[in-house]
Design a protein around this motif. Structure first.
Motif, PDB file in Angstrom:
ATOM      1  N   LYS A  96       0.836  -1.212   0.000  1.00  0.00           N
ATOM      2  CA  LYS A  96       0.000   0.000   0.000  1.00  0.00           C
ATOM      3  C   LYS A  96       0.869   1.259   0.000  1.00  0.00           C
ATOM      4  O   LYS A  96       0.538   2.261  -0.646  1.00  0.00           O
ATOM      5  N   GLY A  97       1.993   1.181   0.724  1.00  0.00           N
ATOM      6  CA  GLY A  97       2.922   2.309   0.735  1.00  0.00           C
ATOM      7  C   GLY A  97       3.462   2.592  -0.662  1.00  0.00           C
ATOM      8  O   GLY A  97       3.562   3.746  -1.083  1.00  0.00           O
ATOM      9  N   TRP A  98       3.789   1.531  -1.379  1.00  0.00           N
ATOM     10  CA  TRP A  98       4.265   1.695  -2.758  1.00  0.00           C
ATOM     11  C   TRP A  98       3.203   2.358  -3.628  1.00  0.00           C
ATOM     12  O   TRP A  98       3.516   3.185  -4.484  1.00  0.00           O
ATOM     13  N   MET A  99       1.962   1.979  -3.402  1.00  0.00           N
ATOM     14  CA  MET A  99       0.870   2.556  -4.201  1.00  0.00           C
ATOM     15  C   MET A  99       0.710   4.043  -3.894  1.00  0.00           C
ATOM     16  O   MET A  99       0.563   4.870  -4.799  1.00  0.00           O
ATOM     17  N   ARG A 100       0.757   4.385  -2.602  1.00  0.00           N
ATOM     18  CA  ARG A 100       0.617   5.793  -2.227  1.00  0.00           C
ATOM     19  C   ARG A 100       1.743   6.627  -2.817  1.00  0.00           C
ATOM     20  O   ARG A 100       1.560   7.788  -3.183  1.00  0.00           O
ATOM     21  N   ALA A 101       2.925   5.990  -2.913  1.00  0.00           N
ATOM     22  CA  ALA A 101       4.081   6.723  -3.457  1.00  0.00           C
ATOM     23  C   ALA A 101       4.060   6.773  -4.987  1.00  0.00           C
ATOM     24  O   ALA A 101       4.966   7.329  -5.602  1.00  0.00           O
ATOM     25  N   GLY A 102       3.049   6.123  -5.571  1.00  0.00           N
ATOM     26  CA  GLY A 102       2.948   6.151  -7.033  1.00  0.00           C
ATOM     27  C   GLY A 102       3.910   5.206  -7.728  1.00  0.00           C
ATOM     28  O   GLY A 102       4.124   5.315  -8.935  1.00  0.00           O
ATOM     29  N   LYS A 103       4.496   4.278  -6.967  1.00  0.00           N
ATOM     30  CA  LYS A 103       5.474   3.364  -7.569  1.00  0.00           C
ATOM     31  C   LYS A 103       4.812   2.235  -8.361  1.00  0.00           C
ATOM     32  O   LYS A 103       5.397   1.707  -9.294  1.00  0.00           O
ATOM     33  N   ILE A 104       3.633   1.842  -7.912  1.00  0.00           N
ATOM     34  CA  ILE A 104       2.871   0.816  -8.641  1.00  0.00           C
ATOM     35  C   ILE A 104       1.409   1.249  -8.685  1.00  0.00           C
ATOM     36  O   ILE A 104       0.980   2.116  -7.910  1.00  0.00           O
ATOM     37  N   ALA A 105       0.653   0.616  -9.595  1.00  0.00           N
ATOM     38  CA  ALA A 105      -0.752   0.984  -9.763  1.00  0.00           C
ATOM     39  C   ALA A 105      -1.536   0.682  -8.493  1.00  0.00           C
ATOM     40  O   ALA A 105      -1.221  -0.248  -7.749  1.00  0.00           O
ATOM     41  N   ARG A 106      -2.566   1.477  -8.244  1.00  0.00           N
ATOM     42  CA  ARG A 106      -3.403   1.257  -7.064  1.00  0.00           C
ATOM     43  C   ARG A 106      -4.331   0.075  -7.294  1.00  0.00           C
ATOM     44  O   ARG A 106      -5.074   0.034  -8.272  1.00  0.00           O
ATOM     45  N   THR A 107      -4.277  -0.849  -6.386  1.00  0.00           N
ATOM     46  CA  THR A 107      -5.167  -2.007  -6.449  1.00  0.00           C
ATOM     47  C   THR A 107      -5.217  -2.642  -5.065  1.00  0.00           C
ATOM     48  O   THR A 107      -4.652  -2.117  -4.114  1.00  0.00           O
ATOM     49  N   ASP A 108      -5.885  -3.790  -4.963  1.00  0.00           N
ATOM     50  CA  ASP A 108      -6.021  -4.439  -3.653  1.00  0.00           C
ATOM     51  C   ASP A 108      -4.784  -5.295  -3.359  1.00  0.00           C
ATOM     52  O   ASP A 108      -4.535  -6.277  -4.061  1.00  0.00           O
ATOM     53  N   PRO A 109      -4.005  -4.954  -2.335  1.00  0.00           N
ATOM     54  CA  PRO A 109      -2.753  -5.696  -2.064  1.00  0.00           C
ATOM     55  C   PRO A 109      -3.003  -7.148  -1.665  1.00  0.00           C
ATOM     56  O   PRO A 109      -2.228  -8.027  -2.025  1.00  0.00           O
ATOM     57  N   TRP A 110      -4.068  -7.403  -0.896  1.00  0.00           N
ATOM     58  CA  TRP A 110      -4.355  -8.777  -0.467  1.00  0.00           C
ATOM     59  C   TRP A 110      -4.649  -9.668  -1.666  1.00  0.00           C
ATOM     60  O   TRP A 110      -4.094 -10.751  -1.791  1.00  0.00           O
ATOM     61  N   HIS A 111      -5.508  -9.185  -2.549  1.00  0.00           N
ATOM     62  CA  HIS A 111      -5.836  -9.996  -3.718  1.00  0.00           C
ATOM     63  C   HIS A 111      -4.653 -10.090  -4.680  1.00  0.00           C
ATOM     64  O   HIS A 111      -4.524 -11.078  -5.416  1.00  0.00           O
ATOM     65  N   LEU A 112      -3.785  -9.097  -4.638  1.00  0.00           N
ATOM     66  CA  LEU A 112      -2.561  -9.210  -5.433  1.00  0.00           C
ATOM     67  C   LEU A 112      -1.717 -10.378  -4.946  1.00  0.00           C
ATOM     68  O   LEU A 112      -1.214 -11.191  -5.738  1.00  0.00           O
ATOM     69  N   ILE A 113      -1.578 -10.474  -3.628  1.00  0.00           N
ATOM     70  CA  ILE A 113      -0.812 -11.594  -3.056  1.00  0.00           C
ATOM     71  C   ILE A 113      -1.493 -12.920  -3.379  1.00  0.00           C
ATOM     72  O   ILE A 113      -0.827 -13.894  -3.759  1.00  0.00           O
ATOM     73  N   PHE A 114      -2.815 -12.955  -3.256  1.00  0.00           N
ATOM     74  CA  PHE A 114      -3.542 -14.187  -3.607  1.00  0.00           C
ATOM     75  C   PHE A 114      -3.253 -14.595  -5.056  1.00  0.00           C
ATOM     76  O   PHE A 114      -3.036 -15.776  -5.355  1.00  0.00           O
ATOM     77  N   SER A 115      -3.272 -13.636  -5.945  1.00  0.00           N
ATOM     78  CA  SER A 115      -3.097 -13.963  -7.360  1.00  0.00           C
ATOM     79  C   SER A 115      -1.686 -14.474  -7.638  1.00  0.00           C
ATOM     80  O   SER A 115      -1.492 -15.323  -8.517  1.00  0.00           O
ATOM     81  N   ILE A 116      -0.717 -13.975  -6.894  1.00  0.00           N
ATOM     82  CA  ILE A 116       0.652 -14.495  -7.061  1.00  0.00           C
ATOM     83  C   ILE A 116       0.728 -15.924  -6.541  1.00  0.00           C
ATOM     84  O   ILE A 116       1.306 -16.809  -7.174  1.00  0.00           O
ATOM     85  N   TRP A 117       0.136 -16.154  -5.387  1.00  0.00           N
ATOM     86  CA  TRP A 117       0.091 -17.523  -4.864  1.00  0.00           C
ATOM     87  C   TRP A 117      -0.588 -18.456  -5.862  1.00  0.00           C
ATOM     88  O   TRP A 117      -0.081 -19.532  -6.182  1.00  0.00           O
ATOM     89  N   ALA A 118      -1.759 -18.036  -6.342  1.00  0.00           N
ATOM     90  CA  ALA A 118      -2.564 -18.904  -7.192  1.00  0.00           C
ATOM     91  C   ALA A 118      -1.828 -19.259  -8.483  1.00  0.00           C
ATOM     92  O   ALA A 118      -1.744 -20.435  -8.864  1.00  0.00           O
ATOM     93  N   THR A 119      -1.275 -18.247  -9.142  1.00  0.00           N
ATOM     94  CA  THR A 119      -0.663 -18.494 -10.449  1.00  0.00           C
ATOM     95  C   THR A 119       0.604 -19.333 -10.337  1.00  0.00           C
ATOM     96  O   THR A 119       0.860 -20.178 -11.194  1.00  0.00           O
ATOM     97  N   THR A 120       1.382 -19.110  -9.306  1.00  0.00           N
ATOM     98  CA  THR A 120       2.641 -19.857  -9.200  1.00  0.00           C
ATOM     99  C   THR A 120       2.404 -21.281  -8.706  1.00  0.00           C
ATOM    100  O   THR A 120       2.920 -22.244  -9.282  1.00  0.00           O
ATOM    101  N   GLN A 121       1.602 -21.426  -7.657  1.00  0.00           N
ATOM    102  CA  GLN A 121       1.364 -22.755  -7.116  1.00  0.00           C
ATOM    103  C   GLN A 121       0.589 -23.632  -8.097  1.00  0.00           C
ATOM    104  O   GLN A 121       0.635 -24.856  -8.011  1.00  0.00           O
ATOM    105  N   HIS A 122      -0.115 -22.987  -9.016  1.00  0.00           N
ATOM    106  CA  HIS A 122      -0.844 -23.746 -10.026  1.00  0.00           C
ATOM    107  C   HIS A 122       0.069 -24.707 -10.777  1.00  0.00           C
ATOM    108  O   HIS A 122      -0.342 -25.817 -11.131  1.00  0.00           O
ATOM    109  N   TYR A 123       1.302 -24.302 -11.000  1.00  0.00           N
ATOM    110  CA  TYR A 123       2.228 -25.135 -11.774  1.00  0.00           C
ATOM    111  C   TYR A 123       2.749 -26.319 -10.966  1.00  0.00           C
ATOM    112  O   TYR A 123       3.327 -27.249 -11.523  1.00  0.00           O
ATOM    113  N   ALA A 124       2.516 -26.315  -9.658  1.00  0.00           N
ATOM    114  CA  ALA A 124       2.826 -27.500  -8.853  1.00  0.00           C
ATOM    115  C   ALA A 124       1.567 -28.319  -8.613  1.00  0.00           C
ATOM    116  O   ALA A 124       1.534 -29.516  -8.889  1.00  0.00           O
ATOM    117  N   ASP A 125       0.508 -27.662  -8.157  1.00  0.00           N
ATOM    118  CA  ASP A 125      -0.706 -28.383  -7.750  1.00  0.00           C
ATOM    119  C   ASP A 125      -1.431 -29.002  -8.948  1.00  0.00           C
ATOM    120  O   ASP A 125      -1.985 -30.091  -8.851  1.00  0.00           O
TER     121      ASP A 125
END
Lengths: 215, 215
Positions: free
Chosen positions: A146-175
DNA sequence: CAAATTTTTGACCGATCGGACAAACGTTAG
DNA sequence: CTAACGTTTGTCCGATCGGTCAAAAATTTG
């Protein structure tokens, strides 16, 4: 449910260490492909190359093996997220986090499936850890993002769901590995599929997260 | 393994239809949370409110129930992907595909977990379908997506891994639901979490896929 | 009504489950 | 050597597994 440990704190001989390790290795194989309820002590004992009573000499109960396996897993499993910190470029941080998670899916697929099995079945044995340790860690990292978003370093979005999407996409290749390989076929589904996945995920996430002013 | 069906082709009475439906509903609940090996006929019979021999009167074997469940599942499960066609705006097509998949994760989480369990355990019972019907369908849709890329309608990337990432991110909200809710907490993890997820995923995928000239 | 058919169940079967136990075996210390 | 200790296994236990079967109960048919 008791704490249920066995040979107390000081693991005596080196033999015990080795045999316990042998059992845990075999149990990881069996549990990760059959789940807890679907796995039997006999299967684990056979995979470890020993008799069932001998296995029960090192681990009193089936649950103790699973519990030990889980405790070890969670430490290493969350390590990449712990490394995500505020120093360095945000986009680079996220990119390397995605890469590390994808490498874990490639190098430790059984651990990923063990975890997936536990969650799928309602996480009966690790629910307190999810609501406690895991939630705390994710909330902490979400604040960083969220700090990065406030600083304009990355686009504003939901950080929790961002983490979920990283988990989902990467673990998909194992599970879902068997599905991925079946769909890609023998050619595209070979050893190079993880490089392809890494390239795709980098493009998907980075371009989607890059502030519009920079693109 | 035989084809193993029971009461042959013409389902006689209406009672048989109803009871079979009752059993399949109960079996979906049990199989999706315990996997095939981890589920018992007694569990299913109790969930269906009948005795075990009575259940076995409608389905001769445990595998028959699972097989019937799987066949039904796969038709409806791949329906959203089948609807993805070449007419209409590519970005809109992809966006609505993601939305439909997320709605299925929300409305049919048990079906998603049933499928996940099967894949996790190596897909022993549906491997031919993965290599045949599923691969054919995905290859076909990947060709459609490739056409969009050549036409400059969306960014160039790997269509297969794009489909994987859509599957992974949407099904995550069904398969890992307990983890999602535990991490989000009682406030953010309420009924609104699917709307949050939909907003996030739209931003992630569309902004990442939008041609750079348009952004 | 009665006969035929469908549905339901209690009792049971062999196999397998998680686990207990004592005896046998191997190793080491004196 | 012997005694002590750590390791391994064959055997057994009660519970549960998937599934069978004959008989009872309910329903449909004539």
């Amino acid at each position: 449910m008791t704490t249920g440990m066995d040979i107390p704190a000081p693991r005596r001989t080196r033999i015990q260490q080795e045999k316990r390790e042998l059992i845990l290795e075999a149990a990881l194989e069996v549990f990760s492909t059959n789940g807890f309820r679907g796995s039997t002590i006999d299967q684990i004992a056979e995979a470890a190359g020993m008799s069932k009573p001998n296995l029960l000499y090192y681990f009193r109960r089936k649950e103790d093996i699973h519990e030990t396996l889980m405790q070890r897993l969670l430490d290493t499993w969350l390590a990449p997220l712990r490394e995500l910190d505020d120093i360095g470029d945000p986009l680079t941080e996220l990119r390397s986090y995605i890469r590390r998670k994808l490498e874990m899916a490639r190098d430790f697929p059984r651990e990923s499936r063990l975890f997936a099995n536990e969650i799928l079945q309602g996480a009966p044995r690790i629910m307190p850890m999810l609501e406690g340790e895991l939630k705390t860690l994710v909330d902490e990292k979400a604040a960083v993002i969220k700090g990065w978003m406030r600083a304009g370093k990355i686009a504003r979005t939901d950080p929790w769901h961002l983490i979920f999407s990283i988990w989902a996409t990467t673990q998909h290749y194992a599970d879902f590995d068997v599905q991925v390989r079946a769909v890609l076929g023998p050619d595209r589904g070979g050893a190079g599929r993880f490089e392809d996945a890494a390239r795709f995920l980098e493009q998907l996430f980075i371009d989607g997260l890059k502030p519009k002013s920079q693109s």
